[in-house]
Each structure stands twice: as structure tokens, then as C-alpha cells.
Motif scaffolding. Structure first.
Motif, PDB file in Angstrom:
ATOM      1  N   GLU A 145      -1.573   9.285   9.190  1.00  0.00           N
ATOM      2  CA  GLU A 145       0.029   8.651   8.380  1.00  0.00           C
ATOM      3  C   GLU A 145      -0.608   7.283   8.114  1.00  0.00           C
ATOM      4  OE1 GLU A 145      -1.717   8.783  12.035  1.00  0.00           O
ATOM      5  OE2 GLU A 145      -2.199   6.897  12.228  1.00  0.00           O
ATOM      6  N   ARG A 146      -1.908   6.680   8.109  1.00  0.00           N
ATOM      7  CA  ARG A 146      -2.328   6.077   6.731  1.00  0.00           C
ATOM      8  C   ARG A 146      -2.376   6.350   5.954  1.00  0.00           C
ATOM      9  NH1 ARG A 146      -3.852   4.267  11.378  1.00  0.00           N
ATOM     10  NH2 ARG A 146      -5.623   4.360  11.323  1.00  0.00           N
ATOM     11  N   ASP A 147      -3.346   7.426   5.559  1.00  0.00           N
ATOM     12  CA  ASP A 147      -3.875   7.526   4.471  1.00  0.00           C
ATOM     13  C   ASP A 147      -4.131   9.242   4.553  1.00  0.00           C
ATOM     14  OD1 ASP A 147      -5.351   8.663   2.614  1.00  0.00           O
ATOM     15  OD2 ASP A 147      -7.281   7.906   3.963  1.00  0.00           O
ATOM     16  N   TRP A 148      -2.964  10.163   3.987  1.00  0.00           N
ATOM     17  CA  TRP A 148      -2.524  11.215   4.150  1.00  0.00           C
ATOM     18  C   TRP A 148      -3.921  12.434   3.552  1.00  0.00           C
ATOM     19  CZ3 TRP A 148      -3.334  15.070   0.500  1.00  0.00           C
ATOM     20  CH2 TRP A 148      -3.221  14.948  -0.834  1.00  0.00           C
ATOM     21  N   THR A 149      -5.321  12.141   3.406  1.00  0.00           N
ATOM     22  CA  THR A 149      -5.867  12.077   2.335  1.00  0.00           C
ATOM     23  C   THR A 149      -6.981  12.690   3.563  1.00  0.00           C
ATOM     24  OG1 THR A 149      -7.685  10.888   2.317  1.00  0.00           O
ATOM     25  CG2 THR A 149      -6.161  11.629   0.139  1.00  0.00           C
ATOM     26  N   LEU A 150      -6.775  11.838   4.868  1.00  0.00           N
ATOM     27  CA  LEU A 150      -7.420  12.262   5.960  1.00  0.00           C
ATOM     28  C   LEU A 150      -6.951  14.219   6.459  1.00  0.00           C
ATOM     29  CD1 LEU A 150      -7.605   8.804   8.164  1.00  0.00           C
ATOM     30  CD2 LEU A 150      -9.420  10.158   7.201  1.00  0.00           C
ATOM     31  N   ASN A 151      -5.926  14.281   6.133  1.00  0.00           N
ATOM     32  CA  ASN A 151      -5.995  15.750   6.863  1.00  0.00           C
ATOM     33  C   ASN A 151      -6.327  16.536   5.821  1.00  0.00           C
ATOM     34  OD1 ASN A 151      -4.145  15.202   8.353  1.00  0.00           O
ATOM     35  ND2 ASN A 151      -2.394  14.603   7.204  1.00  0.00           N
ATOM     36  N   ASP A 152      -7.190  16.575   4.902  1.00  0.00           N
ATOM     37  CA  ASP A 152      -7.633  16.681   3.464  1.00  0.00           C
ATOM     38  C   ASP A 152      -8.316  18.143   4.656  1.00  0.00           C
ATOM     39  OD1 ASP A 152      -7.860  16.856   0.220  1.00  0.00           O
ATOM     40  OD2 ASP A 152      -9.510  17.912   1.361  1.00  0.00           O
ATOM     41  N   GLY A 153      -8.736  19.031   3.322  1.00  0.00           N
ATOM     42  CA  GLY A 153      -9.611  20.334   4.502  1.00  0.00           C
ATOM     43  C   GLY A 153     -11.019  19.628   4.196  1.00  0.00           C
ATOM     44  N   TYR A 154     -12.165  18.758   4.323  1.00  0.00           N
ATOM     45  CA  TYR A 154     -12.883  18.176   4.392  1.00  0.00           C
ATOM     46  C   TYR A 154     -13.498  17.581   6.401  1.00  0.00           C
ATOM     47  CZ  TYR A 154     -12.713  13.200   3.258  1.00  0.00           C
ATOM     48  OH  TYR A 154     -12.137  11.875   3.315  1.00  0.00           O
ATOM     49  N   MET A 155     -11.965  17.194   6.306  1.00  0.00           N
ATOM     50  CA  MET A 155     -12.027  16.757   7.523  1.00  0.00           C
ATOM     51  C   MET A 155     -11.272  17.763   8.138  1.00  0.00           C
ATOM     52  SD  MET A 155     -13.084  13.609   7.674  1.00  0.00           S
ATOM     53  CE  MET A 155     -12.381  12.870   8.576  1.00  0.00           C
ATOM     54  N   THR A 156     -10.190  18.484   8.547  1.00  0.00           N
ATOM     55  CA  THR A 156     -10.158  19.585   9.334  1.00  0.00           C
ATOM     56  C   THR A 156     -10.651  21.148   9.172  1.00  0.00           C
ATOM     57  OG1 THR A 156      -8.647  20.152   7.295  1.00  0.00           O
ATOM     58  CG2 THR A 156      -7.575  18.544   8.888  1.00  0.00           C
ATOM     59  N   ALA A 157     -10.774  21.433   8.177  1.00  0.00           N
ATOM     60  CA  ALA A 157     -11.394  22.733   7.619  1.00  0.00           C
ATOM     61  C   ALA A 157     -12.095  22.611   7.847  1.00  0.00           C
ATOM     62  CB  ALA A 157     -10.547  23.819   6.762  1.00  0.00           C
ATOM     63  N   GLU A 158     -13.056  21.882   7.466  1.00  0.00           N
ATOM     64  CA  GLU A 158     -14.853  22.444   7.322  1.00  0.00           C
ATOM     65  C   GLU A 158     -15.649  22.014   8.951  1.00  0.00           C
ATOM     66  OE1 GLU A 158     -15.189  20.020   2.942  1.00  0.00           O
ATOM     67  OE2 GLU A 158     -17.350  20.062   4.109  1.00  0.00           O
ATOM     68  N   PRO A 159     -15.110  21.429   9.386  1.00  0.00           N
ATOM     69  CA  PRO A 159     -15.290  20.872  10.506  1.00  0.00           C
ATOM     70  C   PRO A 159     -15.990  22.489  11.160  1.00  0.00           C
ATOM     71  CG  PRO A 159     -14.498  19.108  10.230  1.00  0.00           C
ATOM     72  CD  PRO A 159     -14.127  20.322   9.396  1.00  0.00           C
ATOM     73  N   ILE A 160     -14.522  23.226  11.189  1.00  0.00           N
ATOM     74  CA  ILE A 160     -13.942  24.798  11.970  1.00  0.00           C
ATOM     75  C   ILE A 160     -15.207  25.112  11.214  1.00  0.00           C
ATOM     76  CG2 ILE A 160     -13.140  26.018  12.601  1.00  0.00           C
ATOM     77  CD1 ILE A 160     -10.999  24.183  12.076  1.00  0.00           C
ATOM     78  N   TRP A 161     -15.662  25.381  10.463  1.00  0.00           N
ATOM     79  CA  TRP A 161     -16.209  26.200   9.194  1.00  0.00           C
ATOM     80  C   TRP A 161     -17.307  25.729   9.634  1.00  0.00           C
ATOM     81  CZ3 TRP A 161     -20.363  26.975   6.076  1.00  0.00           C
ATOM     82  CH2 TRP A 161     -20.447  28.043   6.048  1.00  0.00           C
ATOM     83  N   LYS A 162     -17.973  25.003   9.612  1.00  0.00           N
ATOM     84  CA  LYS A 162     -19.462  24.802  10.121  1.00  0.00           C
ATOM     85  C   LYS A 162     -19.431  24.947  11.730  1.00  0.00           C
ATOM     86  CE  LYS A 162     -22.322  20.441  11.154  1.00  0.00           C
ATOM     87  NZ  LYS A 162     -22.498  19.012  10.882  1.00  0.00           N
ATOM     88  N   GLN A 163     -19.019  24.902  12.708  1.00  0.00           N
ATOM     89  CA  GLN A 163     -18.950  24.943  14.025  1.00  0.00           C
ATOM     90  C   GLN A 163     -19.182  26.936  13.987  1.00  0.00           C
ATOM     91  OE1 GLN A 163     -16.382  23.538  16.593  1.00  0.00           O
ATOM     92  NE2 GLN A 163     -17.129  24.704  18.172  1.00  0.00           N
ATOM     93  N   ILE A 164     -17.981  27.079  12.769  1.00  0.00           N
ATOM     94  CA  ILE A 164     -18.751  29.114  13.138  1.00  0.00           C
ATOM     95  C   ILE A 164     -19.898  29.242  13.047  1.00  0.00           C
ATOM     96  CG2 ILE A 164     -17.733  31.133  12.847  1.00  0.00           C
ATOM     97  CD1 ILE A 164     -14.531  29.598  13.070  1.00  0.00           C
ATOM     98  N   ALA A 165     -19.948  28.279  11.724  1.00  0.00           N
ATOM     99  CA  ALA A 165     -21.093  28.662  10.392  1.00  0.00           C
ATOM    100  C   ALA A 165     -22.520  29.132  11.619  1.00  0.00           C
ATOM    101  CB  ALA A 165     -21.800  29.011   9.387  1.00  0.00           C
TER     102      ALA A 165
END
Lengths: 141, 587
Positions: free
Chosen positions: B553-573
Motif C-alpha cells: 500500500e506504500r510501495d506498489w512495486t512490492l506487488n511485482d512479479g519478483y516478489m510474488t510470482a518468483e518465490p512460487i516458481w522457485k519453490q516448485i522448481a
């Protein structure tokens, strides 16, 4: 007189034939009824067995589902967790190393042995005395 | 003599004789008329109505029973069965056959075994109906208990039900959104069950036999019989273990990111076979009738989104392939570009100065993508989109694909060309996007995405077709190297897997969600990548919808793919690396 006897015999024969015919019909009828009864009974037996078969198949389906579920990843993980096991990320991987063998080299004579002569002589003595087969296999040419 | 006798009769006698004859004749005529009426009526029933009566008669003693075909099973690539046919039972009552004295016993028995409301059962039993279901689709154990009670007027009906494997939580089943389910009429709904309904269902048979007065079948009587043809089994490219790991990681990630939903799609780079297809939230296909219908929707295929910067892989690949750019071509990026009267900015609105295209991809710069598109030209760029499969449906063998076509090349405005180059103003589904990115992993060839590898004994014809070359292998290698840099130096850093840091390729994507023609602060975030980069074993795309990462809510870039989608990708990989024994290439 003789004619009357013959006529009487003929009359008896006619009754006899009729009895025989009726008897035959009755026998056939009874036979048919017996067969029909047997067939009907067999039908009911088959229906009963089919019902049993359906129940057994239903039971088999249940068992198959249980078996498949036992191998399901969710079940495996749950049982592993109950046993105190959990999936961990490997802390390190074996890094790939350069292969010592030159795969590009043409097939032919093997590379010359660069082992010093004195080491070969020592190895020969040791191998002869100790009988170390692995070493013998590696140095025998 | 007779003449004399007659003539000797008295005159009144002649009249009486004539009258008697007349009476006889009239009686005869009446009898004939009556008999004629009976005969004609008989003829009417026997001849004119023969067909109808025969049918009615047969309906009384013949029974036509449909023999359902066994529905085909579904297996994963390791022949783990994903769906099992099970027999379930439904209990019904015939209230008119239950005497008043037995009603209480019947209601108590049914309520005790089936767990239904006894008062409701009693109400049903007191009604004048001839048939009513008490409970549907319960397991055999309950049916056995009910049989032992021998309740009058109570019957059991066998039915076949599809049973799916348990999922990550008690309320879900594995790959529910992918597989779909089969409704109570035997029709596949959603996913594979719907797409392959004809193949899986088979052809039902029938038996037409005689019944006795007790309505029991006389099996050995005259009857006709047609065996059902069972449905074909399907063998999928899915790996159940990876599917489970994907669902688990996705659920954790979506909850952590406080997102609306998320999806994961994993593909075999060489064949296009789908390895995992996960949606969150999902549902319990074994209990579909108590599930909110909104959950049936499969977001992988039925949800179109703007892919964001993942599209830069396609844009730059096309430009590289056309020779318009190289990874080291230097451009000037002031942080914005004016196109068609619109000012279009980089995500950070910073002046980046002179940079090369590897840097553009590493830092996901929109200006660089637009300049690459302009370098190759509109027509060539549009053809590039077509070649990567983004202008037509993917055609994957799962029901319910959503697709929004692009305008024709001539109809597209300059501004749309510009935004499309970095993944906005173009709508795709996940299958389209993953298949397009997989071109890079597959040496420049487009591998048609598919789920089914075998139908019965028949191999999916898609597997036997040659794959379309979209870009050259050299271009694919260059793009792979650029995507490796994204992981090593750019926005892909949170996806790095220990041991594969130098052998992993990826690209993030974040795009704002338009509502009523205006972009909102809500975003779709994604990460696509493959591993090992030089010899890929899988390509994976993760999409998270409307994440609200803590602090965003203070910094919208925290919603970016590197913070949200990438950790999921990493865990599955990481799970796939371990499960499939993947080792990094030597460096």
C-alpha cells in the motif's frame, strides 16, 4: 364270430393308440414343464449371482480407490509427515566437473601410459605379492 | 303329397310359418350383425391396432435396460491413476407400499443409517407419492447396513461415480480445475472430462429381456443383448507429484501475497506436454454439487490477462531473429517514449542513458521493447506475434479456452503496437503465453501444448507432427543467454535456485489491470522460466492475480512479479529438480 373279435381288437387298438398318444403328450408336457422350471430356476440363480457380482465389483472399486489414494501424493506426504519426514531443499549440489577423457579423440590406440618406470616396477612387485586384482586390471597391458 | 298336405292346411298356418321363417331370418341377421360387430371389433384390435397392442403388451413383460459403458480412466505420465470409477448407492422409498404401522420403523432405520432428518423422512412416507429419493450417492458400507435392515418399501439404486484423488487440503481434489468432473447424468463438465466426453464415455449397450410377475428378470428367456463399449483410458503428460507440489506452493504463495487467485502451468519444452496445471482457489470435484460454481472456472485457460513484461521475450526474440537488433546493440533510453501522441514510460520512469538490449531485458525496460518493435517494423512484428501463436487460440485439448483476438495488423494503432511490445493492450491466456515463451527453450520451435499423450492405445497425433520453426536455434540461444542474465543480474534474482544460478533462464512480468478502460493499481504478476537453461527439462509460468503484498500500500512495486510470482516458481522448481534428478550443466 372271428369278425367280431377282430373288430373288438381293432377297437382296443384304437383306444390303445389314443392312450399312447395322450401319454406321449403328457410326457412331453411334463418334460417341457420340468425343463421350463429348471430354466426359470437357473434364471433366478443367475440373477442372484449377477447381484452378488455387482456387489463384489462395487467392493473392488472401493478397494481400488483406496489403493490409488494410498499412492496419491497427498497421502504419501501426510504419512511421511507423520513419520517425521519432510521435504527439504538440498543445501548443495554436486557441481559438474570437466571430463578427463577426450571425447573428441579418434577411436584407436589408447593414450600412452605416463606412469614412471620405477612406479610401474614397484606396482608390479606389490601386485604380484599382494594380488590386488583391481590394480592388476588397471596396469596390465 | 306335400302339395296336398300344404293345401290341406288351414290358411292361418301359412302365415305362421312365414312369420317363423321371418323371425328365424331376422334372428340370424341380428346374430350375423352382432357377430359382425364382434368380428369387426376383433379385427380392429387384432389387425388395425396390432402394432400398438404389441408394444403395450411387451411393455408389461419385457424390459429394456440400458447397460452403461465403463468410463475410461485417467492416468498421469507415470501411470498413476488420477480418477477412479466407484459404485455408489442412492436410497429411495415407495410410500404407497409402506403400511402405516411400518412407517416409524422405516423412518428410524433410514435416519440411523443415512444420517438424514427423521422428521423429513416421515413426511415423505406419509405422502401419497409413489417414489421419492431419501439420499443420493452414498458409499457401499451404508448400503450394506441398509440391506441388513430389510425395510419394506425401501430400494437401493446403484450408480457409478468418478472419484478423484485428494488434493492439498481436505476440501480439494488433485488437479480439479484441469480434470473437471462428471455430473450425475454421466456428462463431463469442465476440463478434460468435458473435452474428452465422447472418448471417455464409450458407447452404452442394452439388454431387452422378459420379466415375471414379481418383476424378476428371466435371464434365460428370449432376449436381445448388446454389450457396451467401454470408454478409452487417457494417459496425460501430467506428473502427479509435480502437480501436487505446484498446488501446494501456489496455495502458500497466494495466501502469503494476499492475492485474489493464482495459477501455475508447467510444460515439457521438447514436446509441449503439460506437466502441471494448478489453480488456486480450487474445489473438491468429489463434492461438486455442494461447490460454488464460480470455482469450477479454470483460470489457466479461461482467464485472459495482459502478460506484461514477459512479452518482451517475444518482442526481442522476433527482433533478434530479424537481425534488427543484437544483445549488444546500444540504444538510448531516457525513460520515456512518445508514440502516437502518448507518453509511454519505463516502470521506474528513470533515465537509463545508453544501454544494450541485454540490459533492457534484465531491467525490463519498456522503452527498449518499443524501440526493438520499431526497429523490426509493424508488419514484421505482427507476423512475429502470429508465429509465436499469440493471435489465435492455443487449441489445447482442454474445454473452455478463452481468447480475445488482436485487431488485424492494419487496424492496430501505433500506440497499441507500442504497448503490445511490452505486454499491455494484448490479452492472452496462460497456455498461449507459456507456449510462446517455450519457443526459446525449445531451440526456436513451437511445441503445440497438449495434455493427452495417449488415448487407449493410440498416440496423440500431435506428438507425431513436426514442430514449426519460429526463430532460428541461434536466436533462441541468444535469447536464452539474455534470459539467464535476467536471473543472474536482473529482476529474476529471487527465483535463483542454489546450484543453478548460472544455468537458469527467466523473465518477470507485471501489468496493471484495466477496469472500464482505465488501468487500476491492481496488477497481474507473473514469472516465466526454464531450467537448466542450456538443456531445459521444464518451462514454467506462474501468474498471481491482484496480489497485495505486505507493505504494497506504500510501495506498489512490492506487488511485482519478483516478489510474488518468483518465490512460487522457485519453490516448485526446487521440487522438480529433486524429483526429476536434474543436475546443473558444468560451467
Amino acid at each position: 364270430m372271428a369278425g367280431a373279435v377282430a373288430a373288438e381288437r381293432l377297437r382296443l387298438n384304437m383306444f390303445g393308440h389314443a392312450y399312447m398318444a395322450v401319454g406321449a403328450v403328457v410326457i412331453v408336457l411334463l418334460f417341457y414343464l420340468a425343463i421350463a422350471a429348471q430354466i426359470t430356476q437357473a434364471s433366478y440363480d443367475i440373477t442372484r449371482l449377477q447381484d452378488q457380482q455387482r456387489q463384489l465389483i462395487a467392493e473392488q472399486d472401493q478397494l481400488r480407490y483406496q489403493e490409488v489414494t494410498l499412492h496419491a501424493p497427498a497421502q504419501v506426504q501426510q504419512q511421511a509427515a507423520q513419520s517425521g519426514m519432510q521435504r527439504v531443499v538440498p543445501s548443495s549440489y554436486v557441481q559438474g566437473t570437466e571430463v578427463a577423457v577426450d571425447l573428441e579423440a579418434p577411436v584407436g590406440a589408447s593414450a600412452s601410459d605416463t606412469t614412471p618406470l620405477w612406479l610401474r616396477a614397484v606396482a608390479l612387485v606389490v601386485n604380484t605379492v599382494g594380488g590386488t586384482r583391481d590394480v592388476q586390471a588397471a596396469t596390465k597391458h | 303329397m306335400s302339395t296336398r298336405a300344404l293345401s290341406a292346411r288351414r290358411p292361418g298356418t301359412v302365415d305362421r310359418v312365414g312369420s317363423a321363417r321371418l323371425r328365424v331370418l331376422s334372428m340370424l341377421a341380428l346374430a350375423i350383425v352382432l357377430a359382425g360387430m364382434v368380428w369387426s371389433r376383433l379385427a380392429y384390435w387384432q389387425v388395425a391396432q396390432h402394432g400398438r397392442l404389441t408394444v403395450q403388451a411387451q411393455a408389461q413383460y419385457r424390459e429394456f435396460v440400458q447397460l452403461p459403458a465403463m468410463r475410461g480412466a485417467v492416468f498421469d505420465r507415470n501411470l498413476t491413476q488420477l480418477v477412479v470409477n466407484t459404485t455408489v448407492y442412492s436410497a429411495f422409498v415407495s410410500p404407497d407400499q409402506i403400511v402405516a404401522a411400518d412407517r416409524d420403523r422405516v423412518a428410524t432405520g433410514l435416519a440411523g443409517v443415512l444420517g438424514v432428518d427423521q422428521a423429513k423422512v416421515m413426511t415423505t412416507l406419509q405422502s401419497s407419492s409413489k417414489f421419492a429419493y431419501i439420499a443420493r450417492r452414498f458409499p457401499k458400507a451404508k448400503a450394506d447396513k441398509l440391506r441388513t435392515l430389510k425395510l419394506p418399501g425401501v430400494g437401493l439404486q446403484e450408480e457409478t461415480q468418478r472419484s478423484y484423488l485428494p488434493g492439498i487440503a481436505s476440501g480439494t481434489t488433485l488437479a480439479a480445475n484441469l480434470l473437471g468432473f462428471v455430473d450425475w447424468n454421466g456428462a463431463g463438465r469442465y476440463g478434460l472430462e468435458e473435452k474428452y466426453q465422447k472418448v471417455l464415455a464409450g458407447t452404452p449397450g442394452y439388454i431387452s429381456s422378459y420379466r415375471d410377475l414379481s418383476n424378476r428378470e428371466i435371464v434365460l428367456g428370449s432376449h436381445t443383448h448388446q454389450d457396451p463399449v467401454p470408454g478409452s483410458d487417457l494417459v496425460l503428460s501430467v506428473d502427479a507429484s509435480v502437480q501436487y507440489a505446484a498446488e501446494q506452493a501456489l496455495a502458500e504463495g497466494v495466501k502469503r501475497d494476499k492475492a485474489e487467485s493464482g495459477s501455475v502451468l508447467i510444460m515439457d519444452p521438447a514436446t509441449g506436454g503439460i506437466v502441471a496445471w494448478a489453480d488456486y482457489p480450487s474445489y473438491n470435484a468429489n463434492d461438486f454439487n455442494h461447490t460454488d460454481a464460480a470455482l469450477f472456472k479454470d483460470n489457466v485457460l479461461s482467464y485472459v490477462y495482459e502478460p506484461g513484461s514477459v512479452m518482451k521475450v517475444v518482442t526481442l526474440s522476433g527482433a533478434l531473429n530479424a537481425g534488427a537488433i543484437t544483445p549488444t546493440t546500444v540504444i538510448n533510453d531516457p525513460g520515456y517514449l512518445k508514440v502516437d501522441g502518448f507518453w509511454i514510460y519505463d516502470w521506474d520512469r528513470r533515465n537509463h542513458g545508453n544501454i544494450d538490449y541485454t540490459y533492457v531485458l534484465e531491467h525490463s525496460l519498456n522503452v527498449g521493447a518499443m524501440k526493438a518493435m520499431l526497429a523490426v517494423g509493424h508488419d514484421a512484428y505482427y507476423k512475429n506475434l502470429q508465429a509465436f501463436g499469440l493471435t489465435q487460440p492455443s487449441g489445447i485439448d482442454v474445454a473452455g479456452e478463452s481468447f480475445i483476438p488482436l485487431p488485424s495488423a492494419a487496424q492496430m494503432q501505433d500506440a497499441q503496437y507500442a504497448t503490445t511490445s511490452f505486454g499491455q493492450g494484448i490479452d492472452v491466456n496462460m497456455v498461449q503465453m507459456l507456449a510462446a515463451t517455450n519457443v526459446v527453450a525449445n531451440g526456436g520451435k513451437y511445441a503445440p501444448p497438449h495434455l493427452v499423450e495417449r488415448m487407449g492405445t493410440q498416440i496423440n497425433p500431435l506428438l507425431l507432427q513436426s514442430q514449426r520453426q519460429v526463430i532460428t536455434p541461434a536466436t533462441a540461444a541468444k535469447m536464452t543467454a539474455m534470459m539467464e542474465q535476467v536471473v543472474q543480474k536482473g529482476s529474476g534474482w529471487t527465483s535463483r535456485i542454489r546450484g543453478f544460478e548460472l544455468d537458469q533462464a527467466g523473465k518477470t512480468g507485471t501489468s496493471q489491470i484495466p477496469v472500464n478502460g482505465k488501468y487500476t493499481q491492481d496488477v497481474w504478476t507473473s514469472f516465466v522460466g526454464f531450467l537448466p537453461a542450456q538443456h531445459p527439462k521444464f518451462t514454467m509460468l506462474v501468474v498471481v492475480r491482484k496480489p497485495h503484498y505486505p507493505g504494497s500500500e506504500r510501495d506498489w512495486t512490492l506487488n511485482d512479479g519478483y516478489m510474488t510470482a518468483e518465490p512460487i516458481w522457485k519453490q516448485i522448481a526446487q521440487t522438480i529438480v529433486v524429483d526429476w534428478h536434474i543436475t546443473p550443466d558444468p560451467h
